[in-house]
Design an enzyme around this catalytic site. Structure first.
Site, mmCIF file in Angstrom:
data_model
loop_
_atom_site.group_PDB
_atom_site.id
_atom_site.type_symbol
_atom_site.label_atom_id
_atom_site.label_comp_id
_atom_site.label_asym_id
_atom_site.label_seq_id
_atom_site.Cartn_x
_atom_site.Cartn_y
_atom_site.Cartn_z
ATOM 1 N N ALA A 22 -15.910 -18.226 3.053
ATOM 2 C CA ALA A 22 -16.989 -17.497 3.728
ATOM 3 C C ALA A 22 -16.452 -16.687 4.901
ATOM 4 C CB ALA A 22 -18.065 -18.486 4.195
ATOM 5 N N SER A 78 0.804 -1.228 0.000
ATOM 6 C CA SER A 78 0.000 0.000 0.000
ATOM 7 C C SER A 78 0.842 1.285 0.000
ATOM 8 C CB SER A 78 -0.985 -0.002 1.176
ATOM 9 O OG SER A 78 -1.941 -1.012 0.969
ATOM 10 N N GLY A 107 -5.043 -11.510 -7.739
ATOM 11 C CA GLY A 107 -5.710 -10.375 -7.111
ATOM 12 C C GLY A 107 -4.900 -9.089 -7.059
ATOM 13 N N LYS A 166 -10.043 -5.249 10.370
ATOM 14 C CA LYS A 166 -11.139 -4.638 9.606
ATOM 15 C C LYS A 166 -12.453 -4.601 10.377
ATOM 16 C CE LYS A 166 -9.246 -5.761 5.053
ATOM 17 N NZ LYS A 166 -9.492 -6.358 3.737
HETATM 18 P P1 ATR Z 1 -10.298 -14.006 5.682
HETATM 19 O O1 ATR Z 1 -10.639 -12.751 6.422
HETATM 20 O O2 ATR Z 1 -8.980 -13.968 4.973
HETATM 21 O O3 ATR Z 1 -11.405 -14.455 4.786
HETATM 22 P P2 ATR Z 1 -11.018 -16.043 7.623
HETATM 23 O O4 ATR Z 1 -12.192 -15.329 8.152
HETATM 24 O O5 ATR Z 1 -10.111 -16.800 8.564
HETATM 25 O O6 ATR Z 1 -10.039 -15.088 6.827
HETATM 26 O O7 ATR Z 1 -11.529 -17.038 6.481
HETATM 27 C C1 ATR Z 1 -10.670 -17.869 5.794
HETATM 28 C C2 ATR Z 1 -11.497 -18.624 4.748
HETATM 29 O O8 ATR Z 1 -10.644 -19.531 4.064
HETATM 30 C C3 ATR Z 1 -12.618 -19.458 5.337
HETATM 31 O O9 ATR Z 1 -13.665 -19.531 4.409
HETATM 32 C C4 ATR Z 1 -11.919 -20.814 5.512
HETATM 33 O O10 ATR Z 1 -12.825 -21.901 5.587
HETATM 34 P P3 ATR Z 1 -13.537 -22.276 7.005
HETATM 35 O O11 ATR Z 1 -14.626 -21.251 7.215
HETATM 36 O O12 ATR Z 1 -14.064 -23.635 6.817
HETATM 37 O O13 ATR Z 1 -12.446 -22.162 8.050
HETATM 38 C C5 ATR Z 1 -11.138 -20.856 4.243
HETATM 39 N N1 ATR Z 1 -9.976 -21.767 4.249
HETATM 40 C C6 ATR Z 1 -8.810 -21.619 4.928
HETATM 41 N N2 ATR Z 1 -7.957 -22.615 4.630
HETATM 42 C C7 ATR Z 1 -8.598 -23.425 3.744
HETATM 43 C C8 ATR Z 1 -8.242 -24.638 3.049
HETATM 44 N N3 ATR Z 1 -7.049 -25.195 3.214
HETATM 45 N N4 ATR Z 1 -9.152 -25.168 2.200
HETATM 46 C C9 ATR Z 1 -10.357 -24.590 2.017
HETATM 47 N N5 ATR Z 1 -10.764 -23.456 2.650
HETATM 48 C C10 ATR Z 1 -9.884 -22.876 3.497
#
Ligand code: ATR
Length: 292
Positions: A138, A27, A254, A76
Protein backbone atom coordinates in the site's frame (compact mmCIF):
# COMPACT_ATOMS: atom_id res chain seq x y z
CA UNK A 1 31.39 30.87 -39.16
CA UNK A 2 27.74 31.06 -38.10
CA UNK A 3 26.83 28.53 -35.43
CA UNK A 4 23.87 27.29 -37.38
CA UNK A 5 25.78 26.45 -40.57
CA UNK A 6 25.45 22.74 -39.90
CA UNK A 7 22.06 22.96 -38.28
CA UNK A 8 19.73 20.92 -40.46
CA UNK A 9 16.79 21.57 -38.19
CA UNK A 10 17.38 18.40 -36.18
CA UNK A 11 18.28 19.63 -32.75
CA UNK A 12 19.03 17.04 -30.13
CA UNK A 13 16.45 17.47 -27.39
CA UNK A 14 17.39 16.53 -23.85
CA UNK A 15 15.60 14.27 -21.41
CA UNK A 16 16.70 12.53 -18.22
CA UNK A 17 15.64 10.39 -15.30
CA UNK A 18 16.13 11.80 -11.79
CA UNK A 19 16.31 9.67 -8.68
CA UNK A 20 18.40 8.64 -5.68
CA UNK A 21 19.95 6.14 -6.16
CA UNK A 22 20.03 6.26 -9.95
CA UNK A 23 23.18 4.46 -11.13
CA UNK A 24 21.40 1.17 -11.93
CA UNK A 25 18.58 2.81 -13.90
CA UNK A 26 17.74 1.14 -17.21
CA UNK A 27 15.85 4.20 -18.44
CA UNK A 28 18.75 5.74 -20.44
CA UNK A 29 19.21 2.45 -22.30
CA UNK A 30 15.48 2.04 -22.92
CA UNK A 31 14.94 5.58 -24.22
CA UNK A 32 18.07 5.48 -26.34
CA UNK A 33 16.77 2.28 -27.96
CA UNK A 34 13.35 3.90 -28.50
CA UNK A 35 15.01 6.94 -30.09
CA UNK A 36 17.16 4.86 -32.45
CA UNK A 37 14.18 2.78 -33.48
CA UNK A 38 11.94 5.79 -34.21
CA UNK A 39 14.65 8.16 -35.56
CA UNK A 40 14.08 10.68 -32.81
CA UNK A 41 16.90 13.10 -32.09
CA UNK A 42 17.13 12.93 -28.32
CA UNK A 43 19.71 12.56 -25.59
CA UNK A 44 18.63 10.82 -22.38
CA UNK A 45 20.79 10.71 -19.25
CA UNK A 46 20.49 9.65 -15.59
CA UNK A 47 20.82 12.39 -12.96
CA UNK A 48 21.52 11.66 -9.30
CA UNK A 49 19.69 14.19 -7.13
CA UNK A 50 20.52 14.82 -3.47
CA UNK A 51 17.66 14.58 -1.00
CA UNK A 52 16.29 18.08 -0.53
CA UNK A 53 17.61 19.19 -3.91
CA UNK A 54 14.83 18.03 -6.23
CA UNK A 55 13.11 21.33 -7.10
CA UNK A 56 16.45 22.97 -7.76
CA UNK A 57 17.63 20.10 -9.96
CA UNK A 58 14.44 20.20 -12.05
CA UNK A 59 14.69 24.00 -12.33
CA UNK A 60 18.29 23.76 -13.54
CA UNK A 61 17.47 21.06 -16.09
CA UNK A 62 14.54 23.04 -17.45
CA UNK A 63 16.50 26.31 -17.55
CA UNK A 64 19.27 24.64 -19.54
CA UNK A 65 16.79 23.61 -22.25
CA UNK A 66 15.72 20.14 -21.04
CA UNK A 67 12.38 19.04 -22.47
CA UNK A 68 11.18 16.40 -20.05
CA UNK A 69 12.01 14.12 -17.14
CA UNK A 70 11.26 10.73 -15.73
CA UNK A 71 11.16 10.75 -11.96
CA UNK A 72 11.86 7.76 -9.78
CA UNK A 73 12.20 6.92 -6.09
CA UNK A 74 12.10 8.92 -3.84
CA UNK A 75 10.96 12.01 -5.74
CA UNK A 76 7.63 11.05 -7.33
CA UNK A 77 5.57 12.89 -4.72
CA UNK A 78 7.77 15.99 -4.99
CA UNK A 79 7.35 15.84 -8.77
CA UNK A 80 3.58 15.73 -8.27
CA UNK A 81 3.80 18.88 -6.15
CA UNK A 82 6.04 20.64 -8.68
CA UNK A 83 3.79 19.94 -11.69
CA UNK A 84 1.64 22.92 -12.63
CA UNK A 85 -0.85 20.69 -14.48
CA UNK A 86 -1.62 17.03 -13.87
CA UNK A 87 -3.70 14.41 -15.62
CA UNK A 88 -6.63 12.98 -13.63
CA UNK A 89 -4.67 9.77 -13.20
CA UNK A 90 -1.63 11.57 -11.80
CA UNK A 91 -3.81 13.75 -9.62
CA UNK A 92 -5.37 10.70 -8.02
CA UNK A 93 -2.09 8.78 -7.70
CA UNK A 94 -0.46 11.62 -5.75
CA UNK A 95 2.75 10.78 -7.57
CA UNK A 96 4.23 11.68 -10.95
CA UNK A 97 6.88 9.79 -12.92
CA UNK A 98 6.82 11.91 -16.08
CA UNK A 99 7.28 15.66 -16.45
CA UNK A 100 7.02 17.54 -19.73
CA UNK A 101 8.06 21.17 -20.03
CA UNK A 102 5.83 23.21 -22.32
CA UNK A 103 6.40 26.97 -22.32
CA UNK A 104 6.16 27.93 -18.64
CA UNK A 105 4.07 24.92 -17.70
CA UNK A 106 5.21 21.69 -16.10
CA UNK A 107 2.88 18.86 -17.11
CA UNK A 108 2.79 15.86 -14.76
CA UNK A 109 1.67 12.32 -15.61
CA UNK A 110 2.01 8.93 -13.98
CA UNK A 111 2.61 6.19 -16.56
CA UNK A 112 3.38 3.36 -14.10
CA UNK A 113 -0.16 2.00 -14.07
CA UNK A 114 -0.55 2.11 -17.86
CA UNK A 115 2.78 0.32 -18.07
CA UNK A 116 1.56 -2.46 -15.78
CA UNK A 117 -1.80 -2.80 -17.55
CA UNK A 118 -0.20 -2.85 -21.02
CA UNK A 119 2.32 -5.46 -19.96
CA UNK A 120 -0.37 -7.68 -18.44
CA UNK A 121 -2.89 -7.34 -21.26
CA UNK A 122 -0.92 -6.77 -24.48
CA UNK A 123 2.31 -8.64 -23.70
CA UNK A 124 0.97 -11.48 -21.57
CA UNK A 125 -2.60 -11.80 -22.87
CA UNK A 126 -4.05 -11.45 -19.39
CA UNK A 127 -7.64 -10.16 -19.45
CA UNK A 128 -8.50 -8.09 -16.33
CA UNK A 129 -12.21 -7.53 -16.89
CA UNK A 130 -14.36 -9.38 -14.36
CA UNK A 131 -11.32 -10.76 -12.50
CA UNK A 132 -10.53 -10.75 -8.78
CA UNK A 133 -7.26 -8.92 -8.28
CA UNK A 134 -5.12 -8.95 -5.14
CA UNK A 135 -2.67 -6.07 -4.83
CA UNK A 136 0.04 -6.64 -2.24
CA UNK A 137 1.40 -3.45 -0.66
CA UNK A 138 0.00 0.00 0.00
CA UNK A 139 2.97 2.29 -0.66
CA UNK A 140 3.71 4.53 -3.61
CA UNK A 141 4.19 1.64 -6.04
CA UNK A 142 0.70 0.28 -5.29
CA UNK A 143 -0.93 3.69 -5.30
CA UNK A 144 0.39 4.51 -8.77
CA UNK A 145 -1.28 1.53 -10.45
CA UNK A 146 -4.74 1.37 -8.84
CA UNK A 147 -6.69 3.76 -11.10
CA UNK A 148 -5.48 2.17 -14.38
CA UNK A 149 -6.25 -1.29 -12.96
CA UNK A 150 -9.78 -0.17 -12.03
CA UNK A 151 -10.30 1.23 -15.54
CA UNK A 152 -10.00 -2.36 -16.81
CA UNK A 153 -13.17 -3.23 -14.88
CA UNK A 154 -12.05 -6.11 -12.71
CA UNK A 155 -14.89 -7.32 -10.47
CA UNK A 156 -12.87 -6.63 -7.32
CA UNK A 157 -9.52 -5.34 -6.11
CA UNK A 158 -8.35 -6.18 -2.62
CA UNK A 159 -5.30 -4.36 -1.31
CA UNK A 160 -3.46 -6.32 1.40
CA UNK A 161 -0.68 -4.78 3.43
CA UNK A 162 1.53 -5.49 6.43
CA UNK A 163 0.10 -2.32 8.00
CA UNK A 164 -3.63 -2.90 7.37
CA UNK A 165 -4.70 0.73 7.99
CA UNK A 166 -2.62 1.86 5.01
CA UNK A 167 -4.43 -0.63 2.76
CA UNK A 168 -7.85 0.45 4.04
CA UNK A 169 -6.97 4.13 3.57
CA UNK A 170 -5.77 3.53 0.03
CA UNK A 171 -8.91 1.59 -0.90
CA UNK A 172 -11.09 4.41 0.51
CA UNK A 173 -9.15 6.91 -1.60
CA UNK A 174 -10.11 5.08 -4.81
CA UNK A 175 -13.54 3.67 -3.86
CA UNK A 176 -15.59 6.27 -5.75
CA UNK A 177 -13.84 5.39 -9.04
CA UNK A 178 -15.35 1.92 -8.83
CA UNK A 179 -18.90 3.22 -8.51
CA UNK A 180 -19.04 3.98 -12.23
CA UNK A 181 -17.73 0.61 -13.46
CA UNK A 182 -18.76 -1.76 -10.69
CA UNK A 183 -15.26 -2.56 -9.42
CA UNK A 184 -15.28 -3.07 -5.67
CA UNK A 185 -12.13 -2.12 -3.79
CA UNK A 186 -11.22 -2.79 -0.16
CA UNK A 187 -8.17 -3.11 2.07
CA UNK A 188 -7.00 -5.59 4.69
CA UNK A 189 -4.02 -7.11 6.45
CA UNK A 190 -2.51 -10.40 5.22
CA UNK A 191 -4.45 -12.55 7.74
CA UNK A 192 -7.68 -11.23 6.16
CA UNK A 193 -6.81 -13.15 2.96
CA UNK A 194 -7.41 -16.52 4.59
CA UNK A 195 -10.07 -18.46 2.65
CA UNK A 196 -10.05 -16.12 -0.37
CA UNK A 197 -8.93 -16.91 -3.93
CA UNK A 198 -7.74 -14.60 -6.68
CA UNK A 199 -7.23 -14.68 -10.45
CA UNK A 200 -4.41 -12.13 -10.47
CA UNK A 201 -1.95 -11.31 -7.67
CA UNK A 202 0.32 -8.29 -8.10
CA UNK A 203 3.21 -7.72 -5.72
CA UNK A 204 3.81 -4.01 -5.13
CA UNK A 205 5.54 -4.43 -1.77
CA UNK A 206 9.22 -3.73 -1.24
CA UNK A 207 9.60 -7.23 0.26
CA UNK A 208 11.32 -8.61 -2.85
CA UNK A 209 14.16 -6.14 -2.33
CA UNK A 210 15.05 -8.10 0.80
CA UNK A 211 14.29 -11.50 -0.71
CA UNK A 212 11.15 -11.77 1.45
CA UNK A 213 7.57 -12.73 0.65
CA UNK A 214 4.55 -11.34 2.49
CA UNK A 215 2.86 -14.01 4.66
CA UNK A 216 0.25 -15.35 2.20
CA UNK A 217 -2.17 -18.24 2.73
CA UNK A 218 -1.33 -21.43 0.79
CA UNK A 219 -4.68 -21.66 -1.01
CA UNK A 220 -4.65 -18.13 -2.44
CA UNK A 221 -4.62 -18.82 -6.19
CA UNK A 222 -7.48 -19.78 -8.49
CA UNK A 223 -6.87 -22.15 -11.39
CA UNK A 224 -5.13 -20.22 -14.18
CA UNK A 225 -3.96 -17.54 -11.75
CA UNK A 226 -1.42 -14.98 -12.94
CA UNK A 227 1.16 -13.69 -10.47
CA UNK A 228 3.08 -10.52 -11.26
CA UNK A 229 5.96 -8.96 -9.33
CA UNK A 230 6.52 -5.28 -10.11
CA UNK A 231 10.21 -5.86 -9.28
CA UNK A 232 12.53 -7.54 -11.75
CA UNK A 233 16.02 -8.94 -11.80
CA UNK A 234 18.30 -11.54 -13.33
CA UNK A 235 16.70 -14.21 -11.14
CA UNK A 236 13.04 -14.75 -10.18
CA UNK A 237 12.08 -12.81 -7.06
CA UNK A 238 11.07 -14.52 -3.81
CA UNK A 239 7.41 -13.76 -4.60
CA UNK A 240 7.77 -15.31 -8.07
CA UNK A 241 9.20 -18.47 -6.51
CA UNK A 242 6.32 -18.53 -4.03
CA UNK A 243 3.85 -18.23 -6.93
CA UNK A 244 5.46 -21.06 -8.89
CA UNK A 245 5.40 -23.27 -5.79
CA UNK A 246 1.74 -22.49 -5.15
CA UNK A 247 0.39 -23.43 -8.56
CA UNK A 248 0.30 -20.14 -10.51
CA UNK A 249 -0.40 -20.70 -14.21
CA UNK A 250 1.73 -17.71 -15.19
CA UNK A 251 4.47 -15.90 -13.26
CA UNK A 252 5.93 -12.62 -14.52
CA UNK A 253 8.38 -10.02 -13.29
CA UNK A 254 8.10 -6.26 -13.81
CA UNK A 255 10.59 -5.78 -16.64
CA UNK A 256 7.81 -5.40 -19.20
CA UNK A 257 6.10 -2.82 -16.99
CA UNK A 258 9.34 -0.84 -16.83
CA UNK A 259 9.62 -0.72 -20.62
CA UNK A 260 5.90 -0.05 -21.17
CA UNK A 261 5.81 2.88 -18.71
CA UNK A 262 8.87 4.28 -20.50
CA UNK A 263 7.12 3.89 -23.87
CA UNK A 264 4.18 5.88 -22.57
CA UNK A 265 6.50 8.67 -21.37
CA UNK A 266 8.25 8.63 -24.74
CA UNK A 267 4.88 9.00 -26.46
CA UNK A 268 3.95 11.93 -24.22
CA UNK A 269 7.19 13.72 -25.10
CA UNK A 270 7.63 12.78 -28.74
CA UNK A 271 4.17 11.79 -30.03
CA UNK A 272 5.61 8.52 -31.36
CA UNK A 273 4.96 4.98 -30.07
CA UNK A 274 8.05 2.78 -30.06
CA UNK A 275 7.92 -0.98 -30.48
CA UNK A 276 8.39 -2.34 -26.96
CA UNK A 277 8.77 -6.06 -27.58
CA UNK A 278 12.27 -5.82 -29.07
CA UNK A 279 13.36 -3.43 -26.29
CA UNK A 280 12.06 -5.78 -23.58
CA UNK A 281 14.14 -8.55 -25.17
CA UNK A 282 17.25 -6.39 -25.30
CA UNK A 283 16.93 -5.31 -21.66
CA UNK A 284 16.19 -8.89 -20.61
CA UNK A 285 19.33 -9.99 -22.35
CA UNK A 286 21.37 -7.19 -20.73
CA UNK A 287 20.41 -8.26 -17.19
CA UNK A 288 20.83 -12.00 -17.77
CA UNK A 289 23.70 -13.55 -15.79
CA UNK A 290 26.76 -13.83 -18.05
CA UNK A 291 26.89 -17.31 -19.57
CA UNK A 292 29.99 -19.30 -18.76
P1 ATR B 1 7.07 2.08 -2.53
O1 ATR B 1 6.99 3.50 -3.01
O2 ATR B 1 8.15 1.27 -3.18
O3 ATR B 1 5.75 1.39 -2.56
P2 ATR B 1 6.85 2.43 0.35
O4 ATR B 1 5.89 3.54 0.28
O5 ATR B 1 7.96 2.45 1.37
O6 ATR B 1 7.60 2.20 -1.03
O7 ATR B 1 6.02 1.07 0.51
C1 ATR B 1 6.63 -0.16 0.61
C2 ATR B 1 5.52 -1.22 0.69
O8 ATR B 1 6.13 -2.49 0.85
C3 ATR B 1 4.58 -1.04 1.86
O9 ATR B 1 3.32 -1.53 1.51
C4 ATR B 1 5.26 -1.92 2.92
O10 ATR B 1 4.38 -2.33 3.95
P3 ATR B 1 4.07 -1.34 5.21
O11 ATR B 1 3.11 -0.29 4.70
O12 ATR B 1 3.47 -2.21 6.24
O13 ATR B 1 5.41 -0.74 5.59
C5 ATR B 1 5.66 -3.07 2.07
N1 ATR B 1 6.75 -3.90 2.61
C6 ATR B 1 8.07 -3.58 2.74
N2 ATR B 1 8.77 -4.62 3.21
C7 ATR B 1 7.89 -5.64 3.40
C8 ATR B 1 8.01 -6.99 3.87
N3 ATR B 1 9.18 -7.50 4.23
N4 ATR B 1 6.88 -7.75 3.90
C9 ATR B 1 5.69 -7.24 3.52
N5 ATR B 1 5.51 -5.97 3.08
C10 ATR B 1 6.60 -5.18 3.01
Amino acid sequence: MPDDLFDFGERVERYAVMGNPINHSKSPMIHTLFAQQTNQSIEYTAIHVDLGGFDQAVGNFKASGGKGLNITVPFKEEAWALATERTDRAERAGAVNTLKFVDNKILGENTDGIGLVTDLTANHGCELKGKRILLLGAGGAARGVIAPLMEQQPSEIIIANRTPDRAVGLADHFADLGQTNGCRISGSGFPGLEGQQFDIVINATAASLKGEVPPLPNELLNDNAVCYDMMYGAEPTAFMNWATNHGAAKVQDGLGMLVEQAAESFYIWRGVRPDTKSVIQTIRHSIAPASK
